[in-house]
Scaffold this motif. Structure first.
Motif, PDB file in Angstrom:
ATOM      1  N   ALA A  53       0.793  -1.191   0.154  1.00 17.50           N
ATOM      2  CA  ALA A  53       0.078   0.036   0.058  1.00 17.50           C
ATOM      3  C   ALA A  53       0.823   1.371  -0.069  1.00 17.50           C
ATOM      4  CB  ALA A  53      -0.857   0.014   1.172  1.00 17.50           C
ATOM      5  N   TYR A  54       1.856   1.382   1.046  1.00 19.71           N
ATOM      6  CA  TYR A  54       2.743   2.609   0.968  1.00 19.71           C
ATOM      7  C   TYR A  54       3.543   2.588  -0.457  1.00 19.71           C
ATOM      8  CZ  TYR A  54       1.944   4.537   5.405  1.00 19.71           C
ATOM      9  OH  TYR A  54       1.525   5.040   6.599  1.00 19.71           O
ATOM     10  N   GLN A  55       3.942   1.559  -1.056  1.00 23.22           N
ATOM     11  CA  GLN A  55       4.758   1.335  -2.195  1.00 23.22           C
ATOM     12  C   GLN A  55       3.959   2.117  -3.310  1.00 23.22           C
ATOM     13  OE1 GLN A  55       5.379  -2.298  -4.590  1.00 23.22           O
ATOM     14  NE2 GLN A  55       7.500  -1.919  -4.408  1.00 23.22           N
ATOM     15  N   LEU A  56       2.569   1.781  -3.449  1.00 25.67           N
ATOM     16  CA  LEU A  56       1.606   2.407  -4.382  1.00 25.67           C
ATOM     17  C   LEU A  56       1.268   3.802  -4.068  1.00 25.67           C
ATOM     18  CD1 LEU A  56      -0.708  -0.646  -4.676  1.00 25.67           C
ATOM     19  CD2 LEU A  56       0.442   0.310  -6.629  1.00 25.67           C
ATOM     20  N   MET A  57       1.288   4.105  -2.942  1.00 22.80           N
ATOM     21  CA  MET A  57       1.176   5.427  -2.310  1.00 22.80           C
ATOM     22  C   MET A  57       2.122   6.431  -2.742  1.00 22.80           C
ATOM     23  SD  MET A  57      -1.624   6.541  -0.554  1.00 22.80           S
ATOM     24  CE  MET A  57      -3.277   5.446  -0.413  1.00 22.80           C
ATOM     25  N   GLY A  58       3.483   5.772  -2.757  1.00 26.03           N
ATOM     26  CA  GLY A  58       4.601   6.556  -3.077  1.00 26.03           C
ATOM     27  C   GLY A  58       4.818   6.707  -4.665  1.00 26.03           C
ATOM     28  N   GLN A  59       3.973   6.278  -5.421  1.00 25.86           N
ATOM     29  CA  GLN A  59       3.869   6.515  -6.817  1.00 25.86           C
ATOM     30  C   GLN A  59       3.195   8.024  -7.115  1.00 25.86           C
ATOM     31  OE1 GLN A  59       3.083   3.092  -9.228  1.00 25.86           O
ATOM     32  NE2 GLN A  59       3.677   1.604  -7.556  1.00 25.86           N
ATOM     33  N   ALA A  60       2.620   8.558  -6.185  1.00 21.48           N
ATOM     34  CA  ALA A  60       1.944   9.997  -6.340  1.00 21.48           C
ATOM     35  C   ALA A  60       3.113  10.894  -6.976  1.00 21.48           C
ATOM     36  CB  ALA A  60       1.529  10.352  -5.149  1.00 21.48           C
ATOM     37  N   SER A  61       2.616  11.820  -7.657  1.00 19.36           N
ATOM     38  CA  SER A  61       3.720  12.662  -8.306  1.00 19.36           C
ATOM     39  C   SER A  61       4.298  13.398  -7.217  1.00 19.36           C
ATOM     40  CB  SER A  61       2.699  13.809  -9.014  1.00 19.36           C
ATOM     41  OG  SER A  61       1.933  14.746  -8.310  1.00 19.36           O
ATOM     42  N   ALA A  62       5.591  13.932  -7.663  1.00 17.02           N
ATOM     43  CA  ALA A  62       6.484  14.458  -6.550  1.00 17.02           C
ATOM     44  C   ALA A  62       5.768  15.886  -5.949  1.00 17.02           C
ATOM     45  CB  ALA A  62       7.625  14.991  -7.431  1.00 17.02           C
ATOM     46  N   THR A  63       4.969  16.624  -6.868  1.00 17.55           N
ATOM     47  CA  THR A  63       4.162  17.711  -6.302  1.00 17.55           C
ATOM     48  C   THR A  63       3.305  17.385  -5.319  1.00 17.55           C
ATOM     49  OG1 THR A  63       4.123  18.499  -8.569  1.00 17.55           O
ATOM     50  CG2 THR A  63       2.815  19.662  -6.935  1.00 17.55           C
ATOM     51  N   HIS A  64       2.838  16.332  -4.991  1.00 18.39           N
ATOM     52  CA  HIS A  64       1.657  15.792  -4.169  1.00 18.39           C
ATOM     53  C   HIS A  64       2.100  14.864  -3.181  1.00 18.39           C
ATOM     54  CE1 HIS A  64      -0.594  17.240  -7.685  1.00 18.39           C
ATOM     55  NE2 HIS A  64      -0.956  18.279  -6.688  1.00 18.39           N
ATOM     56  N   LEU A  65       3.344  14.335  -3.474  1.00 14.84           N
ATOM     57  CA  LEU A  65       3.791  13.085  -2.659  1.00 14.84           C
ATOM     58  C   LEU A  65       3.673  13.622  -1.340  1.00 14.84           C
ATOM     59  CD1 LEU A  65       4.745  10.053  -2.511  1.00 14.84           C
ATOM     60  CD2 LEU A  65       7.103  11.241  -2.848  1.00 14.84           C
ATOM     61  N   LYS A  66       4.396  14.437  -0.656  1.00 15.06           N
ATOM     62  CA  LYS A  66       4.470  14.599   0.713  1.00 15.06           C
ATOM     63  C   LYS A  66       3.108  14.831   1.399  1.00 15.06           C
ATOM     64  CE  LYS A  66       6.132  17.491   4.453  1.00 15.06           C
ATOM     65  NZ  LYS A  66       5.097  17.161   5.298  1.00 15.06           N
ATOM     66  N   GLU A  67       2.053  15.418   0.858  1.00 13.98           N
ATOM     67  CA  GLU A  67       0.730  15.682   1.534  1.00 13.98           C
ATOM     68  C   GLU A  67       0.083  14.582   1.151  1.00 13.98           C
ATOM     69  OE1 GLU A  67      -1.135  18.957  -0.473  1.00 13.98           O
ATOM     70  OE2 GLU A  67      -0.957  17.989  -2.533  1.00 13.98           O
ATOM     71  N   VAL A  68       0.182  13.489   0.010  1.00  8.68           N
ATOM     72  CA  VAL A  68      -0.571  12.172   0.146  1.00  8.68           C
ATOM     73  C   VAL A  68      -0.106  11.430   1.075  1.00  8.68           C
ATOM     74  CG1 VAL A  68      -0.596   9.933  -1.216  1.00  8.68           C
ATOM     75  CG2 VAL A  68      -0.869  12.425  -2.395  1.00  8.68           C
ATOM     76  N   LEU A  69       1.220  11.463   1.365  1.00  9.81           N
ATOM     77  CA  LEU A  69       1.759  10.418   2.319  1.00  9.81           C
ATOM     78  C   LEU A  69       1.494  11.100   4.131  1.00  9.81           C
ATOM     79  CD1 LEU A  69       5.155   9.386   1.002  1.00  9.81           C
ATOM     80  CD2 LEU A  69       3.381   7.993   1.094  1.00  9.81           C
ATOM     81  N   ASP A  70       1.432  12.554   3.996  1.00  9.46           N
ATOM     82  CA  ASP A  70       0.880  12.810   5.267  1.00  9.46           C
ATOM     83  C   ASP A  70      -0.209  12.441   5.667  1.00  9.46           C
ATOM     84  OD1 ASP A  70       3.482  13.772   5.839  1.00  9.46           O
ATOM     85  OD2 ASP A  70       2.934  15.931   5.442  1.00  9.46           O
ATOM     86  N   VAL A  71      -1.531  12.600   4.703  1.00  7.76           N
ATOM     87  CA  VAL A  71      -2.811  12.400   4.900  1.00  7.76           C
ATOM     88  C   VAL A  71      -2.969  10.753   5.289  1.00  7.76           C
ATOM     89  CG1 VAL A  71      -5.187  12.500   3.927  1.00  7.76           C
ATOM     90  CG2 VAL A  71      -3.724  14.585   3.711  1.00  7.76           C
ATOM     91  N   PHE A  72      -2.296  10.015   4.429  1.00  8.20           N
ATOM     92  CA  PHE A  72      -2.622   8.540   4.504  1.00  8.20           C
ATOM     93  C   PHE A  72      -1.979   8.249   5.780  1.00  8.20           C
ATOM     94  CE2 PHE A  72      -1.038   4.351   3.437  1.00  8.20           C
ATOM     95  CZ  PHE A  72      -2.221   3.666   3.730  1.00  8.20           C
ATOM     96  N   THR A  73      -0.924   8.686   6.526  1.00  3.22           N
ATOM     97  CA  THR A  73      -0.349   7.954   7.276  1.00  3.22           C
ATOM     98  C   THR A  73      -1.097   8.268   8.589  1.00  3.22           C
ATOM     99  OG1 THR A  73       1.923   8.111   6.334  1.00  3.22           O
ATOM    100  CG2 THR A  73       1.903   8.009   8.762  1.00  3.22           C
TER     101      THR A  73
END
Length: 327
Positions: A114-134
């Motif tokens: 799941a984290y590997q797939l989340m990590g494929q978000a665009s660089a622009t949005h990666l941090k906020e995607v991982l922050d919300v998901f975590t």
């Protein structure tokens, strides 16, 4: 914007095509099995629909949607181990087909995937995607712990219960919508309104689940009625029945809760007796009012999203469909 059904078909094809060809087979075959058990795929579809409110190229957020569904199924797999559940969606659970150790390890692999797939978000949005998901993943674990704690308490309050189901159930729906909106570059206020929409839909949905476990039709509800009563689960119904009962009713409730339902006949007797007490105490009406309140609040948040109503109509229709499972 695609309809719910079109979006669901798009996602299901992507899930079918998801490469899970790592070794050893003994680790990944249970993962494929868990994902094959089906389900409504509500969470990834919500993510994709929230994205489509602003952009049409939903292939761009497909990895995030797949990661969310992988995570959700990881939680189900581990829940089945913890609950010692034999069946999931009409089929044997992973730990029954294989064993508990395999189920735990394959579940761990699903979390990492799941984290590997989340990590494929665009660089622009990666941090906020991982922050919300975590943050959401931590909250779900907190909700599960509260649920476990409540098994040993008879003094659980309504507020405590609402917070538990918010953490355990609602925040993942809310997370799905926010992750879709964020990656579509929606205004922050819209992303937050969509989060609150999902959160309140989740609360209403779980409370309806409590209600239908007592008053639903098994054919439309999808599972047997009275399971929460037999397990003595601290649901909205039971918590408020204990709170509002007079001395005689409370004594009867506590007596039935302590009664072991050893046969199908005694199980039905217990379900009927506790349901009759719920009727007498009036908790059905209380639950129905609470459900309507959360549902109304959810739509206020959806209405506040700064888009034309017709653009939001597919989301509104999906929310309405979630509640089309009455007795």
């Amino acid at each position: 914007m695609k309809t719910f059904q079109e979006t669901l078909e798009f996602f299901n094809q992507a899930l079918t095509d998801l490469p899970l060809n790592r070794k050893p087979e003994a680790l990944y075959t249970p993962v494929r099995y868990e994902l094959s058990l089906g389900g409504k795929r509500i969470r990834p579809v919500l993510l994709l629909m929230a994205y489509q409110l602003y952009r049409d190229d939903m292939e761009r957020v497909l990895p995030t949607a797949l990661g969310l569904e992988m995570y959700h199924n990881y939680t189900l797999l581990h829940d089945d181990v913890m609950d010692k559940a034999d069946m999931r969606r009409g089929k044997p659970t992973v730990h029954k087909v294989w064993n508990e150790n395999t189920a735990i390890l394959s579940g761990d692999a699903m979390l990492v995937l799941a984290y590997q797939l989340m990590g494929q978000a665009s660089a622009t949005h990666l941090k906020e995607v991982l922050d919300v998901f975590t943050e959401t993943a931590l909250e779900i674990g907190e909700g599960q712990q509260y649920d476990m704690d409540f098994e040993h308490r008879m003094d659980v309050s309504e507020d405590e219960y609402i917070e538990m189901i918010r953490l355990k159930t609602s925040v993942l729906l809310a997370c799905a919508l926010k992750l879709g909106a964020l990656q579509a570059d929606a205004p922050a206020t819209d992303a937050n309104q969509l989060y609150c929409f999902g959160e309140n839909i989740g609360l209403a949905f779980q409370l309806q689940d409590d209600l239908l476990d007592v008053y639903g039709d098994p054919k439309t509800f999808g599972k047997n009625i009275g399971g929460d009563i037999l397990e003595g689960k601290k649901t909205f119904m039971l918590i408020n029945a204990l709170r509002l009962a007079n001395a005689e009713q409370r004594a009867a409730l506590e007596r039935w809760l302590a009664t072991e339902a050893a046969t199908p006949e005694t199980a039905q007797e217990k379900i009927a007796a506790v349901s009759a007490l719920y009727d007498a105490i009036g908790v059905r009406q209380l639950a129905e009012t609470k459900i309507r309140t959360y549902f109304d609040v959810a739509f206020k948040h959806l209405n506040a999203v700064a888009l034309p109503p017709e653009r939001k109509e597919p989301l509104r229709q999906l929310a309405l469909a979630l509640f089309d499972r009455q007795a």
